[in-house]
Scaffold this motif. Sequence first.
Motif, short mmCIF file in Angstrom:
data_model
loop_
_atom_site.label_atom_id
_atom_site.label_comp_id
_atom_site.label_asym_id
_atom_site.label_seq_id
_atom_site.Cartn_x
_atom_site.Cartn_y
_atom_site.Cartn_z
N TYR A 1 0.85 -0.79 -0.16
CA TYR A 1 0.17 -0.42 0.09
C TYR A 1 1.26 1.30 -0.09
O TYR A 1 1.65 1.45 1.00
CB TYR A 1 -0.78 -0.02 1.42
CG TYR A 1 -2.25 -0.81 1.01
CD1 TYR A 1 -2.86 -0.92 0.48
CD2 TYR A 1 -1.62 -2.19 2.17
CE1 TYR A 1 -4.14 -2.19 0.52
CE2 TYR A 1 -1.98 -3.53 1.94
CZ TYR A 1 -3.78 -3.10 1.23
OH TYR A 1 -4.12 -4.49 1.13
N GLU A 2 0.51 3.04 -0.82
CA GLU A 2 1.07 3.41 -0.88
C GLU A 2 0.91 4.48 0.24
O GLU A 2 -0.51 4.72 0.78
CB GLU A 2 0.99 4.15 -2.24
CG GLU A 2 2.25 5.36 -2.07
CD GLU A 2 3.58 4.77 -2.91
OE1 GLU A 2 3.92 5.93 -2.73
OE2 GLU A 2 3.10 3.47 -3.11
N MET A 3 1.80 4.79 1.31
CA MET A 3 2.14 5.27 2.28
C MET A 3 2.78 6.64 2.29
O MET A 3 3.85 6.95 1.40
CB MET A 3 2.34 4.57 3.10
CG MET A 3 1.59 3.06 3.82
SD MET A 3 -0.29 3.47 4.05
CE MET A 3 -0.86 3.30 5.95
N ARG A 4 2.89 7.86 3.15
CA ARG A 4 3.60 8.86 3.43
C ARG A 4 3.49 9.25 5.04
O ARG A 4 2.95 8.74 5.88
CB ARG A 4 2.99 9.86 2.70
CG ARG A 4 1.29 10.48 3.34
CD ARG A 4 0.84 11.81 2.01
NE ARG A 4 -0.76 12.19 3.37
CZ ARG A 4 -0.77 12.72 3.63
NH1 ARG A 4 0.47 13.35 4.22
NH2 ARG A 4 -1.83 13.47 4.00
N ASN A 5 5.08 9.52 4.97
CA ASN A 5 5.40 10.65 6.25
C ASN A 5 4.64 11.70 6.85
O ASN A 5 4.79 12.24 6.40
CB ASN A 5 7.12 9.67 5.96
CG ASN A 5 6.63 9.90 7.92
OD1 ASN A 5 6.42 10.01 8.67
ND2 ASN A 5 8.66 9.78 7.37
#
Length: 192
Positions: A132-136
């Motif tokens: 899954y594409e996640m961001r910080n």
Amino acid sequence: MKKLLAVSLALVLSGCGGGFDDMDAARPGGGIGNTGSDNNSPINPVEKTQWQYSSTSDSSGVFSLRATNYALNFYYDPQFANVKHRPWIQLEKRKSSSGAVTSTVAIFVNSNLSCTPSCKVAMNFDGNRATYEMRNSIDGVLVPINEFTENQLFNKFTTSNSAIVSLPIIGLSQPFDANFDLRGYDIKKMSF
């Protein structure tokens, strides 16, 4: 004399049998001969869940519901060898003044992540692995990259029995696999 000795021995032996009965009765379940039933023990004991719930409200009513679930395992901080961190997930539903409800997912890690500005995070829900594409979003907190991914993850975290999330923590030799027990999610506690 023999008769007196035989009678004394019979009296002594008849008085010795009681001690073992007390020991047997002290065993769990009552020991030998216990045919009684414990009517206080439930047939289906309440399932212990890892989920914790909270809400926020104001004078117009509840506007935020949260469900938190902590990982079953921990990792040692790469910078401070004696410090343990236990990641957790937080699901939130917010109701706006117009009545619209939005759902969010956040994974709290408490360490610097090699996810700048975004990255693919491997997750395993009930044995099915996907990325899954996640961001910080802020230091140590991962959020889904978009609304579609957020809806997917909210559904996965609330309908699966278990999850393994591979967290890209800076300073560890490989991603940390955080294990979550997702059983027992109560949809009623997360409904307005």
